[in-house]
Design an enzyme around this catalytic site. Structure first.
Site, PDB file in Angstrom:
ATOM      1  N   LYS A   1       0.689  -1.206   0.063  1.00  0.00           N
ATOM      2  CA  LYS A   1       0.069  -0.103   0.059  1.00  0.00           C
ATOM      3  C   LYS A   1       0.608   1.460   0.257  1.00  0.00           C
ATOM      4  O   LYS A   1       0.383   2.247  -0.615  1.00  0.00           O
ATOM      5  CB  LYS A   1      -0.996   0.001   1.191  1.00  0.00           C
ATOM      6  CG  LYS A   1      -1.368   1.290   1.455  1.00  0.00           C
ATOM      7  CD  LYS A   1      -2.649   1.246   2.627  1.00  0.00           C
ATOM      8  CE  LYS A   1      -1.505   1.545   4.020  1.00  0.00           C
ATOM      9  NZ  LYS A   1      -1.545   3.532   4.434  1.00  0.00           N
ATOM     10  N   ASN A   2       1.717   1.250   0.848  1.00  0.00           N
ATOM     11  CA  ASN A   2       2.329   2.459   1.059  1.00  0.00           C
ATOM     12  C   ASN A   2       3.661   2.642  -0.086  1.00  0.00           C
ATOM     13  O   ASN A   2       4.120   4.045  -0.035  1.00  0.00           O
ATOM     14  CB  ASN A   2       3.742   2.257   2.301  1.00  0.00           C
ATOM     15  CG  ASN A   2       2.491   2.319   3.493  1.00  0.00           C
ATOM     16  OD1 ASN A   2       1.311   3.037   3.406  1.00  0.00           O
ATOM     17  ND2 ASN A   2       3.152   2.562   4.464  1.00  0.00           N
TER      18      ASN A   2
ATOM     19  N   CYS B   1      -5.161   7.778   9.176  1.00  0.00           N
ATOM     20  CA  CYS B   1      -5.392   7.049  11.007  1.00  0.00           C
ATOM     21  C   CYS B   1      -4.982   8.379  11.607  1.00  0.00           C
ATOM     22  O   CYS B   1      -3.925   9.581  11.969  1.00  0.00           O
ATOM     23  CB  CYS B   1      -4.309   6.230  11.026  1.00  0.00           C
ATOM     24  SG  CYS B   1      -5.211   4.413  10.479  1.00  0.00           S
TER      25      CYS B   1
ATOM     26  N   ARG C   1       0.137  15.197  13.175  1.00  0.00           N
ATOM     27  CA  ARG C   1       0.716  14.123  12.107  1.00  0.00           C
ATOM     28  C   ARG C   1       1.109  15.460  11.526  1.00  0.00           C
ATOM     29  O   ARG C   1      -0.240  15.717  10.592  1.00  0.00           O
ATOM     30  CB  ARG C   1       0.370  13.098  12.049  1.00  0.00           C
ATOM     31  CG  ARG C   1       0.227  11.745  12.270  1.00  0.00           C
ATOM     32  CD  ARG C   1      -0.572  10.893  11.655  1.00  0.00           C
ATOM     33  NE  ARG C   1       0.518  10.128  10.330  1.00  0.00           N
ATOM     34  CZ  ARG C   1       0.230   9.028   9.569  1.00  0.00           C
ATOM     35  NH1 ARG C   1      -0.727   8.332  10.318  1.00  0.00           N
ATOM     36  NH2 ARG C   1       1.188   8.069   8.481  1.00  0.00           N
TER      37      ARG C   1
ATOM     38  N   ASP D   1       4.963   0.788  11.990  1.00  0.00           N
ATOM     39  CA  ASP D   1       3.757   0.082  11.142  1.00  0.00           C
ATOM     40  C   ASP D   1       3.445  -1.781  12.040  1.00  0.00           C
ATOM     41  O   ASP D   1       2.385  -2.349  11.645  1.00  0.00           O
ATOM     42  CB  ASP D   1       3.310   0.725  10.365  1.00  0.00           C
ATOM     43  CG  ASP D   1       2.855   0.898   9.579  1.00  0.00           C
ATOM     44  OD1 ASP D   1       3.126   2.082  10.184  1.00  0.00           O
ATOM     45  OD2 ASP D   1       3.272   1.152   8.306  1.00  0.00           O
TER      46      ASP D   1
ATOM     47  N   ARG E   1      -8.545  -0.231   4.449  1.00  0.00           N
ATOM     48  CA  ARG E   1      -7.449   0.427   4.422  1.00  0.00           C
ATOM     49  C   ARG E   1      -6.468   0.254   3.649  1.00  0.00           C
ATOM     50  O   ARG E   1      -5.671   0.468   3.018  1.00  0.00           O
ATOM     51  CB  ARG E   1      -7.520   1.585   5.390  1.00  0.00           C
ATOM     52  CG  ARG E   1      -8.877   2.664   5.294  1.00  0.00           C
ATOM     53  CD  ARG E   1      -8.170   3.620   6.461  1.00  0.00           C
ATOM     54  NE  ARG E   1      -6.918   4.131   5.987  1.00  0.00           N
ATOM     55  CZ  ARG E   1      -5.555   4.495   7.117  1.00  0.00           C
ATOM     56  NH1 ARG E   1      -6.318   4.250   7.969  1.00  0.00           N
ATOM     57  NH2 ARG E   1      -4.650   5.199   5.537  1.00  0.00           N
TER      58      ARG E   1
END
Ligand code: UD1
Length: 425
Positions: free
Chosen positions: A22-23, A116, A121, A306, A398
Site C-alpha cells: 500500500k505504502n 489514521c 502528524r 507499522d 485500508r
C-alpha cells in the site's frame, strides 16, 4: 456495519501470496500525475486507500481502470489542480499529491490530510522543503494555496527527520525542476526505492544512494510507463506475527525478505524459526513464545512503527516481560485498550510499552481503532481462546486486502459478517 469474527486457538498452517505494498502504491499513483501518457501499474493492492487515490486521480482529470491487480492511469488530460476536502480527508497520504500536482500544473489547492489518528502528524517538513524550492504557500482556513511563479528551483534540502511522506513529496516536486535537487537525511524505506524506480522508468532521473541521500536531476517530461509494485512488508510481518502467536507453520510467498531482514531476529528471539528465500518466508513456532526486551521503532532499516501493534499482540503471549519503545508516532498505543479486553497485560509509560506475557488471550468484542490496531486484533484473535469480534473493519480494509480469506488460507476460522448484535458499537 461489518465485523470480522475469528474463532481462535487453532494452530495455523498453509501458504498465502503477499499483496502489493500500500505504502509503495500510493505515492506511485500520485506520481502518475507527472506522466504525460499512460501508466500501467501491476501488483496494485485492492484496498480502500488505493481506491481513494484513484478517485483523486479521476477528479484531476485522469482515466483510471482496474483489471485484477493492474491499474491503468491515463493522465494525458489533467485538467484540475485542487483536491476537494472530501477526498483529502480519506487518507493522510493524499498529501503526496501536492508535489506531483505542483510539478504538472504549477499550482495546487488542498486541505490538511486525513488518515489514521496516530498522534500529531504535521506536514511542516513537506511545506518548508517546498518553500525552499520556490513554491509560494498560503494557508487559509485549513486550505493550502500553492503556486510556482516561474519554475520549481532545485535545492539542497536537509530533512531534520527522515520523513517518508516529505521525502516523496520533494522527489515528486523536483522531477521537472531546473538543475539537481539533493535530499539529505531522506527516508530510506523500500517504498522510497520503489517510487524512484517508477520515476526512472518514466524518464525521470532519480538516484537513491545509501545513507539517505537522493539526487533528482530535473527532466522536461515523464512518459508512459509500466511498473510492478513491491510486496507489502508490513502485511508480511502481520501474518508472521499471527503465526508466531497462534503457533504453526506458514509460508508467505511473493514477498521480499530483504525488506524486513532486520525484523526477523525479533521473531527468532521470541523462539520462532524463520527461513527466507529471495521471495518467500516460512515461519514456524512450536513451543511457548519468549519475551523480547528491546524493540524500538525507528526509521528504516530499524523496526517499523507499522509492525509495532501486530508484534505487540504476539508478545502478549510470550513468557516474561517484553519492552517496546515507540519512537516515530505519539499516541500509537491505542490498540492496547483493545488487547486488554482480551486479557493482555500491558503497561504504558510515555513511549514505552511493558508487555507482561499471559498464558492465554480470550475472545472479546474489540474495535479496530486504526489500521495497524486492526492488524494486531487479527493476530490476537487467531491466538485467543474463544470468539473475537472485530468492529470498525473499514480501518483494516485500508491496508489488508482480503484479510479474512488470507487468514482462512492459513487455517484460521474467520469470517466477515454484518454487525454482530453482541458488539457494543
Ligand atoms: C509513512 C507511512 C506510514 C508509516 C510512516 C513511518 C505511507 C502512506 N505511510 O507515513 O504507514 O507509519 O511513514 O514509517 O507511506 N513528521 C513531522 N513533520 C512532517 C512530516 C512528518 O514532524 O512534515 C513526523 C510525524 O509526525 C511522525 C514522523 O515524522 O512523527 C514520521 O512521519 P512520516 O515518516 O512523514 O510518516 P508518513 O509519511 O506520514
Amino acid at each position: 456495519m461489518e465485523t470480522i469474527r475469528i474463532n481462535g486457538g487453532r494452530k495455523l498452517g498453509g501458504e498465502i501470496d503477499i499483496q502489493g505494498s500500500k505504502n509503495a502504491a500510493l505515492p506511485i499513483l500520485a506520481a502518475c500525475v507527472l506522466v504525460d501518457g499512460v501508466s500501467v501499474i501491476h501488483n496494485c493492492p485492492d484496498l480502500t486507500d488505493v481506491s481513494a487515490a484513484a478517485e483523486i486521480l479521476c477528479h484531476l482529470g485522469c482515466t483510471v481502470t482496474r483489471q485484477g491487480h493492474t491499474l491503468t492511469v491515463d493522465s494525458r488530460n489533467i485538467s484540475c489542480y485542487n483536491i476537494p476536502t472530501r477526498l483529502m480527508s480519506r487518507m493522510r497520504s493524499s498529501i503526496v499529491f501536492l508535489g506531483s500536482i505542483l510539478s504538472r500544473t504549477g499550482k495546487a489547492e488542498l486541505c490538511a490530510p486525513g488518515g489514521c489518528e496516530i498522534g500529531l502528524r504535521p506536514i511542516d517538513l513537506h511545506l518548508s522543503a517546498l518553500r525552499s524550492m520556490g513554491v509560494a504557500i498560503d494557508e487559509s482556513q485549513g486550505t493550502l494555496y500553492c503556486y510556482i511563479n516561474d519554475s520549481i528551483r532545485s535545492n539542497v534540502i536537509t530533512l531534520s527527520f527522515p520523513s517518508v511522506g516529505a521525502t516523496e513529496n520533494i522527489m515528486l516536486a523536483a522531477v521537472f525542476a531546473k538543475g539537481t535537487t539533493t535530499i539529505l537525511n531522506a527516508a530510506r524505506e523500500p517504498e522510497i526505492g520503489d517510487l524512484a524506480a517508477f520515476l526512472n522508468r518514466c524518464g525521470c532521473k532519480v538516484k537513491v544512494s545509501g545513507g539517505g541521500t537522493i539526487l533528482i536531476e530535473g527532466v522536461k517530461k515523464a512518459h508512459s510507463v509500466e511498473h510492478t509494485v513491491i510486496p507489502d512488508r508490513i502485511v508480511t510481518l502481520t501474518y508472521m506475527a499471527a503465526t508466531a502467536a497462534a503457533g504453526g507453520d506458514v509460508l508467505l510467498k511473493k514477498t521480499q525478505p530483504q525488506h524486513f531482514l532486520t525484523v526477523n531476529h525479533i521473531f527468532e528471539k521470541a523462539g520462532c524459526n524463520v527461513n527466507c528465500t529471495n521471495n518467500s518466508v516460512r515461519i514456524t513456532r512450536n513451543g511457548r513464545l519468549r519475551c523480547v526486551r528491546d524493540i524500538r521503532t525507528m526509521p528504516y532499516p530499524g523496526f517499523p512503527t507499522d509492525a509495532q501493534a501486530p508484534v505487540m499482540a504476539m508478545l502478549c503471549l510470550a513468557k516474561g516481560t517484553s519492552v517496546m519503545v515507540e519512537n516515530i508516532f505519539e499516541s500509537r498505543f491505542k490498540h492496547v485498550c483493545e488487547l486488554a479486553k482480551m486479557g493482555a497485560k500491558i503497561k504504558i509509560e510515555d513511549k514505552v510499552a511493558l508487555i507482561d506475557g499471559v498464558e492465554a488471550l480470550y475472545g472479546a468484542n474489540v474495535n479496530a481503532i486504526d489500521l495497524r490496531a486492526g492488524g494486531s486484533l487479527a493476530v490476537a484473535g487467531v491466538a485467543a481462546q474463544g470468539t473475537t469480534v472485530i468492529g470498525s473493519v473499514h480501518h483494516i480494509d485500508r491496508g489488508y486486502e482480503n484479510i479474512v480469506e488470507c487468514l482462512r488460507a492459513i487455517g484460521a476460522d474467520a469470517e466477515r459478517s454484518d454487525m454482530d448484535e453482541r458488539f457494543p458499537g
